[in-house]
Scaffold this active site. Structure first.
Site, short mmCIF file in Angstrom:
data_model
loop_
_atom_site.label_atom_id
_atom_site.label_comp_id
_atom_site.label_asym_id
_atom_site.label_seq_id
_atom_site.Cartn_x
_atom_site.Cartn_y
_atom_site.Cartn_z
N GLU A 525 0.80 -1.23 0.00
CA GLU A 525 0.00 0.00 0.00
C GLU A 525 0.83 1.28 0.00
O GLU A 525 0.49 2.26 -0.67
CB GLU A 525 -0.96 0.00 1.19
N GLN A 547 -7.24 -1.20 -1.57
CA GLN A 547 -8.37 -2.10 -1.74
C GLN A 547 -9.49 -1.90 -0.71
O GLN A 547 -10.66 -1.87 -1.05
CB GLN A 547 -7.88 -3.55 -1.71
N ASP A 550 -9.43 -0.12 5.67
CA ASP A 550 -8.53 -0.53 6.76
C ASP A 550 -7.07 -0.55 6.29
O ASP A 550 -6.16 -0.25 7.05
CB ASP A 550 -8.87 -1.94 7.25
N HIS A 592 -11.60 -5.84 8.40
CA HIS A 592 -12.16 -5.30 7.16
C HIS A 592 -13.35 -4.39 7.42
O HIS A 592 -14.18 -4.18 6.55
CB HIS A 592 -12.59 -6.44 6.22
#
Length: 806
Positions: A525, A547, A550, A592
């Protein structure tokens, strides 16, 4: 080294002239470091971190650095900046003193400590300069290895410009992708994860990047044996070396005091990266730190006598001097004379920089003292006290702007004569207004392309409505329109390409627009964001996808320290209008389902935070942002991709305004404020409350940063006299910010007849499953009962307690 400049054969005299010029730059830089340390220790400057010991390799790097290239570096690269003509001694000291004028400190106008360098990519109006006609440096940051992710994107931009057709804006940014991105880092900082993440990603992407590691064996006081396996970064990166069977890096190792070998190595490295578009690592070892890490301590405390003696012998400038004498470039006497001359030049530059910094403040001090003397003479009861404060201010020979205000504001407290109070309060107000701007401007774009320049455009719908589409198809068709409209736009992230993202919002886009514009990347990330920052710095319009919300935590440091501060720390001289796409809200399971909005909005001031409730609204934000020059985070609702929405006719054209709230339901009894997926529950509860005679006004915030620029929420509260903020963040998270904005910035407290309240999630992460969501975050029933309870307080006879009936 010579061949880069001319096709003709150069004489020894030409060679001698070039080497002597390099030596002048190295010695000038060293004298700046030595004198800079003294300025800190005598109190004229706050803190110093210098490039002494790294001068000669930086000269070599500068020789291979061409117009259009970009540096993403380390806060010791002052010699390099001097060698490319972007820093002189006077500017060096202006930065050390914190001069708040870009004309004197072009690096940051006093906003960053010395050693943090930048070149100006933008004109006064915020438009792009022709970056192919200048040598470029992205703006440095202090966090160790924080420069690495951005470096990846700077290099990738060359690959995009070389391989993607139809980019009409490219003339100001690239010449056929021939530009190299040059990174620098200290050996200890290679222990950071960001370094390894970037090294791996650059090897995968095969981008034109030259990475220099300045290795002096220490990280402050900690030796390499505690930092790096085998005490050797190039040794442990051997597996990245390219060979006949696989792509990878070219890796060089060179001694930092060997001028001739350094020049040769950097020429080869630059040529390989530029021509073949592959990354290169240069491990520059056997470097020294003559003054230790910084002005905060002495390296004599942790280095042995033997190590200190070796550092004196192998100081890179000393070794360069010995080499020059050995090959008859100059005699010891000539070099001694040159050293003396350069020392005087740096001393004079220091004096000029100090006078330019301090004299305007001293002049303002004189003006203030004259005013204060006048005020003191008119004072009745506090003349002696005011005179004492005047004497203290007079005694300050090198005042700071802060000190002028401290004394002026203290004296204001003791003035009893109205005319005197007006005179001093006017001075304070004027001085504050003029000075505060020097410290607080340019957090966001101040150009004509900022987010507030774009007008709202509504989605258009057919009279005979088309069939409703899944939300993800609204996004897909809008992205299709944007990629066709803006050839410089590209998107990348985990699962973005081949499968069209995990929710198929990009279905078919890679097949249509190619693997470079719609790209899959690895699970990394921080460097996804770094790719976006670097490419945006070079004129492209990247969309970096994280994506899930979190996962943004992996990248929050880069967003906070680099992207969010870029316009501010360059005083509007660089910009990176990166769009960050992610999805979240109302999910299930600890890992998530987080909605850490309070953390995010407090960490990334300088980036807009947009929280659309549906995909049409999200698409409108993307359309708006691609007409702007500012970075933003767009958080789509993960549980909205399969919900049906009306089909717009004007994909790519409708625009959601930023900083504007929307009233979803009119009401007269209470104002309910929320955002994102939670709004569906709020609307459900509001409709059910209407059956009980409670009319809720429901407002969608739409964007958290900026927040309700028209101050429409207070207009609703003036009508309803009650407020409830519903948020799925933890208690005191984003809801605290929302309340602060409504109560303090909009003065809504004037209209409240009841205590303003919040309804947030539990303090823990949501547990797994649908029950986990229900018992962890506000439900429609929670909202219903909270509103009902607030109305019960107002009129208990009309709204008896739900649980007791009283």
């Amino acid at each position: 080294m010579i061949k880069e400049k001319s096709n003709t054969t150069l004489t020894f005299e030409d060679f001698k002239t070039e080497v002597l010029n390099d030596y002048r730059i190295a010695v000038t830089s060293r004298e700046c470091s030595l004198l800079g340390r003294k300025e800190v220790l005598t109190g004229k400057a706050k803190f110093g971190i210098f490039g002494d010991g790294k001068e000669v390799p930086q000269l070599a790097m500068a020789k291979a650095f061409k117009n259009g290239d970009f540096r993403s570096g380390y806060y010791r690269d002052q010699t390099f900046m001097m060698a490319i003509g972007e820093l002189d001694a006077k500017q060096f000291f202006a930065g050390l003193y914190g001069h708040t004028d870009l004309a004197f400190d072009p690096m940051s106008a006093g906003r960053q400590m010395g050693g943090h360098f930048v070149t100006h990519s933008l004109n006064e109006d915020g438009s792009w300069k022709d970056l192919t006609k200048q040598k470029n440096s992205s703006s440095d940051i202090s966090p160790t290895a924080g420069q690495m992710p951005r470096l990846l994107g700077l290099a990738q931009a060359s690959k995009i410009y070389r391989n993607v057709d139809g980019i009409t804006i490219k003339d100001k940014f690239s010449v056929n992708g021939n530009e190299v991105a040059w990174g620098t880092i200290g050996n200890a900082s290679t222990s950071e994860g960001l370094f390894f993440e970037t090294i791996n990603a650059a090897g995968v992407l095969q981008v034109p990047m030259v990475m220099s590691v300045w290795d002096d064996e220490y990280g402050i006081s900690v030796h390499a044996k505690h930092q790096t396996t085998k005490e050797n970064i190039s040794e442990i990166l051997k597996g990245y070396q390219r060979d006949e069977d696989s792509k990878g890096y070219e890796i060089f190792r060179v001694k930092g005091w060997d001028y001739a070998e350094l020049v040769s190595t950097y020429e080869r490295a630059g040529a390989i990266a530029r021509e073949e578009h592959i990354p290169v690592l240069i491990h520059v070892n056997e470097l020294t730190q003559p003054q230790g890490h910084s002005t905060s301590g002495s390296h004599e405390r942790y280095k042995s006598a033997e190590r200190l003696a070796w550092e004196r012998d192998f100081d890179c400038i000393r070794q360069m001097r010995l080499w020059m004498i050995a090959i008859n470039i100059a005699s010891p006497e000539e070099l001694a004379e040159l050293d003396f001359e350069l020392k005087k030049e740096v001393l004079e530059a220091k004096k000029e920089a100090w006078n330019s910094f301090i004299n305007p403040i001293i002049e303002e001090q004189k003006n203030l003292l004259a005013l204060l003397e006048e005020i003191a003479e008119a004072s009745i009861n506090h003349k002696d006290r005011i005179k004492k404060l005047i004497a203290e201010l007079t005694a300050i020979k090198a005042p700071l702007k802060k000190e002028l205000l401290v004394y002026a504001r203290k004296i204001l407290r003791f003035i009893e004569v109205p005319n005197s109070k007006v005179l001093l309060s006017n001075w304070i107000t004027k001085f504050l207004n003029e000075t505060q701007e020097k410290f607080s401007s340019n957090l966001h774009s101040e150009s004509a392309q900022n987010v507030f320049s774009v007008q709202k455009v509504l989605p258009k719908y057919a009279e005979n409505a088309k069939p409703d589409l899944d939300g993800r198809m609204i996004l897909r068709d809008n992205f299709d329109a944007l990629f066709a409209k803006y050839p410089e736009t590209l998107i990348f992230g985990e699962d973005v390409g081949n499968i069209g993202d995990v929710n198929q919002g990009l279905e078919g886009m890679q097949e249509k627009y190619g693997e470079l514009r719609v790209a899959d990347v690895g699970i990394r990330e921080a460097t996804i964001i770094g790719q976006g920052i670097g490419m945006a710095l070079r004129g492209l319009r990247p969309i970096a996808e994280i994506q899930y919300l979190d996962y943004l935590l992996y990248a929050i440091q880069i967003m906070s320290d680099d992207l969010a501060t870029l316009q501010y720390r360059t005083v509007g001289k660089q910009k990176a209008p990166l769009i960050i796409r992610t999805r979240g809200h109302r999910l299930e399971g600890i890992w998530h389902s987080g909605s850490p909005m309070g953390m995010i909005i407090n960490a990334i001031r300088g980036i807009h935070v947009l929280v659309p409730r549906d995909m049409t609204q999200a698409a409108g934000f993307y359309n708006t942002l691609l007409e702007c020059d500012e970075p933003a985070l767009v958080i789509e609702c993960l549980n909205g991709y399969r919900l049906k929405e009306k089909t717009p006719l004007n994909f790519g054209e409708f625009k959601t305004p930023i900083g504007v709230v929307e009233t979803l339901r009119e009401g007269s009894d209470i104002t309910l404020v929320s955002y994102g997926s939670t709004l569906r529950l709020v609307m459900q509860a509001a409709n059910e409350l209407a059956e009980k005679g409670i009319e809720c006004e429901v407002i969608d915030i739409q964007s958290l940063l900026p927040f309700d620029i028209s101050k429409d929420i207070v207009k609703s509260i003036a009508k309803t006299n009650r407020l409830l903020v519903i948020d799925e963040d933890v208690p005191g998270g984003a809801s605290a910010f929302i309340l602060q904005q409504i109560l303090e910035e909009q003065d809504a407290y004037k209209y409240l007849d009841s205590k303003p309240q919040t309804l947030a999630a539990k303090a823990h992460r949501p547990a797994y499953g649908t029950d986990g969501d229900y018992f962890s975050k506000p439900s429609a029933e929670d909202i219903y009962e909270k509103v009902y309870d607030m109305m019960h307080e107002v009129n208990p006879s009309k709204f008896p307690d739900l649980y007791t009936g009283f």
